[in-house]
Design an enzyme around this catalytic site. Sequence first.
Site, PDB file in Angstrom:
ATOM      1  N   PRO A  92     -15.652   2.103  19.795  1.00 18.16           N
ATOM      2  CG  PRO A  92     -14.322   2.293  17.949  1.00 18.16           C
ATOM      3  CD  PRO A  92     -15.487   1.272  18.633  1.00 18.16           C
ATOM      4  CD  GLU A 119     -15.134  -0.427   9.425  1.00 18.84           C
ATOM      5  OE1 GLU A 119     -15.231   0.731   9.881  1.00 18.84           O
ATOM      6  OE2 GLU A 119     -13.980  -1.079   9.354  1.00 18.84           O
ATOM      7  NE  ARG A 161      -9.973  -3.539  41.381  1.00 20.33           N
ATOM      8  CZ  ARG A 161      -9.913  -2.202  41.790  1.00 20.33           C
ATOM      9  NH1 ARG A 161     -10.763  -1.657  41.730  1.00 20.33           N
ATOM     10  NH2 ARG A 161      -9.067  -1.927  42.990  1.00 20.33           N
ATOM     11  CG  ASP A 176      -9.302   1.714  43.439  1.00 17.63           C
ATOM     12  OD1 ASP A 176      -8.332   1.127  43.942  1.00 17.63           O
ATOM     13  OD2 ASP A 176     -10.195   0.979  43.313  1.00 17.63           O
TER      14      ASP A 176
HETATM   15  N1  ADE Z   1     -14.211  -1.674  20.018  1.00 16.59           N
HETATM   16  C1  ADE Z   1     -12.895  -1.057  19.117  1.00 16.59           C
HETATM   17  N2  ADE Z   1     -12.324  -0.137  19.824  1.00 16.59           N
HETATM   18  C2  ADE Z   1     -12.796  -0.170  20.982  1.00 16.59           C
HETATM   19  C3  ADE Z   1     -12.829   0.957  22.125  1.00 16.59           C
HETATM   20  N3  ADE Z   1     -11.699   1.683  22.277  1.00 16.59           N
HETATM   21  N4  ADE Z   1     -13.471   0.631  23.250  1.00 16.59           N
HETATM   22  C4  ADE Z   1     -14.487  -0.237  23.158  1.00 16.59           C
HETATM   23  N5  ADE Z   1     -14.733  -0.995  22.264  1.00 16.59           N
HETATM   24  C5  ADE Z   1     -13.993  -0.958  20.885  1.00 16.59           C
END
Ligand code: ADE
Length: 273
Positions: A92, A119, A161, A176
């Site tokens: 994230p 984590e 793809r 797209d």
């Molecule tokens: N792992 C946990 N959340 C994630 C996200 N939003 N994008 C990529 N990997 C992740």
Amino acid sequence: MRLDVLTIFPEYLEPLNVSLVGKARARGQLDVQVHDLRAWARDRHHTVDDTPYGGGPGMVMKTEPWGEALDTTLADGYENGAHDPVLVVPTPSGRPFTQECAVALSARPWLIFTPARYEGIDRRVMDEYATRLPVHEVSIGDYVLAGGEAAVLVVTEAVVRLLPGVLGNAESHRDDSFAPGAMADLLEGPVYTKPPEWRGREIPEVLLSGHHGRIARWRRDEALRRTSAHRPDLIERCDPSALDKKDRETLSILGWAPGPDGRFWRRPDAVEE
Ligand code: ADE
């Protein structure tokens, strides 16, 4: 293209046997190798995580299993003729994964994914491999998943793809949303197929006209309408030189006006659709 995925949940990657990706594998266009990270854990319990230095909640994935797994995967790939690997690290806290990233990754011969749980992975792992190969830390959106495996599925589908010969019709990704080119940076508008009437709902007349110019214009207006409603940030960022006279008229009807720099701003009095 070769894909390796190192994970503590190999079964999570089962969808890579299905549909477009599964067919590309069956045709031999794609070699996918899913590895169980715990195979590289040395202790009796196959431990891959430990408590974080500095304290705090959750667990951190340990350096050793990742290091050995990556060394083995890299060596095996090279021995099997794969070259120029890229590490794709779902997290994230990565850079947003976009269509542009998908296009760039689709040009690479070998992607190695390292989806994490807990984590995340001890930072030294990526610092170490970044000295040997490109490392792309990518986020698929502003939310936190329980692990990176779902992100691997997302990235893989977006990339595969785009490989030549994977989609039946080479034109299918031209329009797209987010594809570079004519409809650049606009969301795709609605699509319809037979029957021409369903539960009293008809399809837009123009699509039956056979008039390619009018159809293209209608599609463009629908794309502008949808983008204005769902992603006004894309209209604000849009290069004004990409907008023709009719685009400007449509945007004006939708409540947008050009600012001093030519870029479009939503008029304060605009009514949202
Ligand atoms: N792992 C946990 N959340 C994630 C996200 N939003 N994008 C990529 N990997 C992740």
